[in-house]
Design a protein around this motif. Structure first.
Motif, PDB file in Angstrom:
ATOM      1  N   GLU A  69       5.930  -4.397   7.055  1.00 53.79           N
ATOM      2  CA  GLU A  69       7.251  -3.900   6.672  1.00 53.79           C
ATOM      3  C   GLU A  69       7.072  -2.479   6.141  1.00 53.79           C
ATOM      4  O   GLU A  69       6.308  -2.260   5.199  1.00 53.79           O
ATOM      5  N   VAL A  70       7.748  -1.524   6.765  1.00 52.39           N
ATOM      6  CA  VAL A  70       7.637  -0.130   6.345  1.00 52.39           C
ATOM      7  C   VAL A  70       8.776   0.164   5.372  1.00 52.39           C
ATOM      8  O   VAL A  70       9.943   0.188   5.757  1.00 52.39           O
ATOM      9  N   LEU A  71       8.423   0.389   4.116  1.00 50.26           N
ATOM     10  CA  LEU A  71       9.434   0.606   3.083  1.00 50.26           C
ATOM     11  C   LEU A  71       9.856   2.066   2.970  1.00 50.26           C
ATOM     12  O   LEU A  71      10.965   2.364   2.538  1.00 50.26           O
ATOM     13  N   ALA A  72       8.957   2.995   3.340  1.00 48.67           N
ATOM     14  CA  ALA A  72       9.284   4.421   3.239  1.00 48.67           C
ATOM     15  C   ALA A  72       8.290   5.214   4.073  1.00 48.67           C
ATOM     16  O   ALA A  72       7.138   4.801   4.238  1.00 48.67           O
ATOM     17  N   THR A  73       8.746   6.360   4.578  1.00 43.21           N
ATOM     18  CA  THR A  73       7.848   7.279   5.275  1.00 43.21           C
ATOM     19  C   THR A  73       8.142   8.706   4.838  1.00 43.21           C
ATOM     20  O   THR A  73       9.295   9.100   4.672  1.00 43.21           O
ATOM     21  N   ASN A  74       7.080   9.470   4.617  1.00 47.02           N
ATOM     22  CA  ASN A  74       7.159  10.918   4.396  1.00 47.02           C
ATOM     23  C   ASN A  74       8.138  11.315   3.298  1.00 47.02           C
ATOM     24  O   ASN A  74       8.867  12.289   3.436  1.00 47.02           O
ATOM     25  N   THR A  75       8.157  10.586   2.191  1.00 53.32           N
ATOM     26  CA  THR A  75       9.041  10.978   1.099  1.00 53.32           C
ATOM     27  C   THR A  75       8.319  11.969   0.188  1.00 53.32           C
ATOM     28  O   THR A  75       7.149  11.778  -0.147  1.00 53.32           O
ATOM     29  N   VAL A  76       9.013  13.017  -0.205  1.00 56.11           N
ATOM     30  CA  VAL A  76       8.415  14.037  -1.071  1.00 56.11           C
ATOM     31  C   VAL A  76       9.206  14.224  -2.359  1.00 56.11           C
ATOM     32  O   VAL A  76       8.870  15.075  -3.181  1.00 56.11           O
ATOM     33  N   ALA A  77      10.253  13.434  -2.545  1.00 59.48           N
ATOM     34  CA  ALA A  77      11.061  13.515  -3.757  1.00 59.48           C
ATOM     35  C   ALA A  77      11.674  12.148  -4.009  1.00 59.48           C
ATOM     36  O   ALA A  77      11.717  11.292  -3.130  1.00 59.48           O
ATOM     37  N   GLY A  78      12.153  11.957  -5.240  1.00 59.51           N
ATOM     38  CA  GLY A  78      12.794  10.701  -5.602  1.00 59.51           C
ATOM     39  C   GLY A  78      11.865   9.795  -6.393  1.00 59.51           C
ATOM     40  O   GLY A  78      10.669   9.725  -6.135  1.00 59.51           O
ATOM     41  N   GLU A  79      12.437   9.111  -7.371  1.00 57.41           N
ATOM     42  CA  GLU A  79      11.625   8.244  -8.221  1.00 57.41           C
ATOM     43  C   GLU A  79      11.280   6.964  -7.469  1.00 57.41           C
ATOM     44  O   GLU A  79      12.003   6.514  -6.586  1.00 57.41           O
ATOM     45  N   LEU A  80      10.153   6.380  -7.844  1.00 50.31           N
ATOM     46  CA  LEU A  80       9.637   5.206  -7.143  1.00 50.31           C
ATOM     47  C   LEU A  80       9.407   4.024  -8.079  1.00 50.31           C
ATOM     48  O   LEU A  80       8.717   3.068  -7.712  1.00 50.31           O
ATOM     49  N   ARG A 116       6.380  12.253  11.052  1.00 50.56           N
ATOM     50  CA  ARG A 116       5.980  13.420  10.267  1.00 50.56           C
ATOM     51  C   ARG A 116       5.415  12.957   8.929  1.00 50.56           C
ATOM     52  O   ARG A 116       5.994  12.089   8.262  1.00 50.56           O
ATOM     53  N   VAL A 117       4.291  13.539   8.546  1.00 56.01           N
ATOM     54  CA  VAL A 117       3.661  13.223   7.257  1.00 56.01           C
ATOM     55  C   VAL A 117       3.280  14.543   6.601  1.00 56.01           C
ATOM     56  O   VAL A 117       2.286  15.174   6.960  1.00 56.01           O
ATOM     57  N   ASP A 118       4.073  14.963   5.642  1.00 53.40           N
ATOM     58  CA  ASP A 118       3.877  16.250   4.985  1.00 53.40           C
ATOM     59  C   ASP A 118       2.828  16.157   3.869  1.00 53.40           C
ATOM     60  O   ASP A 118       2.516  15.062   3.388  1.00 53.40           O
ATOM     61  N   PRO A 119       2.304  17.302   3.425  1.00 54.86           N
ATOM     62  CA  PRO A 119       1.359  17.288   2.310  1.00 54.86           C
ATOM     63  C   PRO A 119       1.940  16.613   1.072  1.00 54.86           C
ATOM     64  O   PRO A 119       3.097  16.851   0.704  1.00 54.86           O
ATOM     65  N   ALA A 120       1.142  15.749   0.461  1.00 58.44           N
ATOM     66  CA  ALA A 120       1.503  15.019  -0.769  1.00 58.44           C
ATOM     67  C   ALA A 120       2.694  14.090  -0.584  1.00 58.44           C
ATOM     68  O   ALA A 120       3.291  13.641  -1.565  1.00 58.44           O
ATOM     69  N   SER A 121       3.034  13.774   0.654  1.00 60.97           N
ATOM     70  CA  SER A 121       4.135  12.842   0.891  1.00 60.97           C
ATOM     71  C   SER A 121       3.691  11.413   0.615  1.00 60.97           C
ATOM     72  O   SER A 121       2.511  11.080   0.683  1.00 60.97           O
ATOM     73  N   VAL A 122       4.679  10.584   0.307  1.00 61.86           N
ATOM     74  CA  VAL A 122       4.446   9.170   0.007  1.00 61.86           C
ATOM     75  C   VAL A 122       5.090   8.319   1.092  1.00 61.86           C
ATOM     76  O   VAL A 122       6.282   8.460   1.382  1.00 61.86           O
ATOM     77  N   SER A 123       4.303   7.451   1.698  1.00 64.00           N
ATOM     78  CA  SER A 123       4.796   6.439   2.626  1.00 64.00           C
ATOM     79  C   SER A 123       4.350   5.084   2.095  1.00 64.00           C
ATOM     80  O   SER A 123       3.319   4.982   1.419  1.00 64.00           O
ATOM     81  N   VAL A 175       0.839  -1.197   0.000  1.00 67.71           N
ATOM     82  CA  VAL A 175       0.000   0.000   0.000  1.00 67.71           C
ATOM     83  C   VAL A 175       0.874   1.247   0.000  1.00 67.71           C
ATOM     84  O   VAL A 175       1.824   1.364   0.777  1.00 67.71           O
ATOM     85  N   VAL A 176       0.561   2.154  -0.908  1.00 67.70           N
ATOM     86  CA  VAL A 176       1.211   3.463  -0.973  1.00 67.70           C
ATOM     87  C   VAL A 176       0.273   4.465  -0.316  1.00 67.70           C
ATOM     88  O   VAL A 176      -0.843   4.700  -0.793  1.00 67.70           O
ATOM     89  N   LEU A 177       0.717   5.029   0.786  1.00 68.99           N
ATOM     90  CA  LEU A 177      -0.085   5.993   1.546  1.00 68.99           C
ATOM     91  C   LEU A 177       0.313   7.404   1.135  1.00 68.99           C
ATOM     92  O   LEU A 177       1.473   7.805   1.299  1.00 68.99           O
ATOM     93  N   VAL A 178      -0.623   8.158   0.613  1.00 67.87           N
ATOM     94  CA  VAL A 178      -0.349   9.528   0.184  1.00 67.87           C
ATOM     95  C   VAL A 178      -1.259  10.481   0.950  1.00 67.87           C
ATOM     96  O   VAL A 178      -2.478  10.296   0.985  1.00 67.87           O
TER      97      VAL A 178
END
Length: 237
Positions: free
Chosen positions: A198-209, A181-188, A4-7
């Motif tokens: 398994e948590v693969l990412a939290t609060n990412t706002v840049a970088g290709e996926l 922290r969960v910023d606007p439009a961030s991807v977790s 699941v990609v949480l945005v």
């Protein structure tokens, strides 16, 4: 195992005006918020999303639509609304300035002991976490049953809601969730396995996926940490 990609929704007009929007209708993305969700869509464009589920509030629906519209590898599925992903029920706090709310005794409870916080005329934070986590796990099981273990799906929700889901996935008590922290439009990104999330990412706002589309989920955690997603992407098997 599905993923699941949480945005979180992009920045809203309430965010910029310092108002606790809660579930008020008509709160939309501002100009920067629209730019933020467009970038989130670009980051996820190469990841084939098999389902798009969103809070019914406008700012989340606009975010989900922007991410879905950017899909490159397949037509995006239609957005599905789920009330269990909606904003926390802030009750009498809804619509009030944050600067004013910060003077309320309950504010310190929310900051230090959120598991004890109950908003007057609204929802408890523990209740918010319970219905949100239950919804994400329920939806994840349904996605995996329909699309298989490698499926990736999108859930668009709100800051406190996503923080509570991440806290659960990380095995943290709700009283510690303000550390996330969960910023606007961030991807977790979370993957629910048989043994544990398994948590693969939290609060990412840049970088290709794009690596997410090629990564193969392991049934157990790799001792030592493993070689990372690039190795999975390069694996021809």
């Amino acid at each position: 195992m599905a993923t699941v990609v949480l945005v979180r929704h992009g920045r809203s007009t309430a965010n910029t005006s310092g108002i606790l929007a809660g579930r008020l209708p008509g709160v939309e993305l501002d100009e920067l918020g629209r730019e933020q969700v467009a970038r989130a869509g670009e980051r996820l464009a190469a990841v084939p999303l098999v389902a798009v589920v969103t809070s019914p509030l406008e700012r989340c629906r606009s975010t989900a639509a922007a991410v879905a519209a950017a899909q490159l590898t397949q037509p995006a599925p239609a957005e599905t609304l789920d009330d269990d992903l909606t904003e926390c029920g802030y009750g009498d706090w809804q619509g009030r300035p944050l600067a004013e709310l910060a003077r309320e005794p309950l504010w310190k409870v929310v900051q230090r002991h959120p598991s004890s916080a109950v908003f007057p005329g609204g929802e408890s934070m523990a209740g918010m976490q319970s219905r949100a986590v239950s919804a994400i796990r329920r939806l994840d099981r349904a996605v995996e049953a329909e699309h298989g273990a490698g499926a990736v799906w999108l859930a668009v929700s709100h800051g406190d809601v996503i923080k509570s889901v991440l806290a659960d996935a990380l095995g943290m008590h709700l009283d510690l969730f303000q550390r996330i922290r969960v910023d606007p439009a961030s991807v977790s990104i979370v993957r629910y396995g048989a043994d544990r999330p398994e948590v693969l990412a939290t609060n990412t706002v840049a970088g290709e996926l794009s690596w997410l589309a090629a990564e193969k989920a392991a049934s157990t955690a790799t001792v030592g940490g493993g070689a990372g997603p690039r190795a999975a992407e390069a694996d021809p098997s």
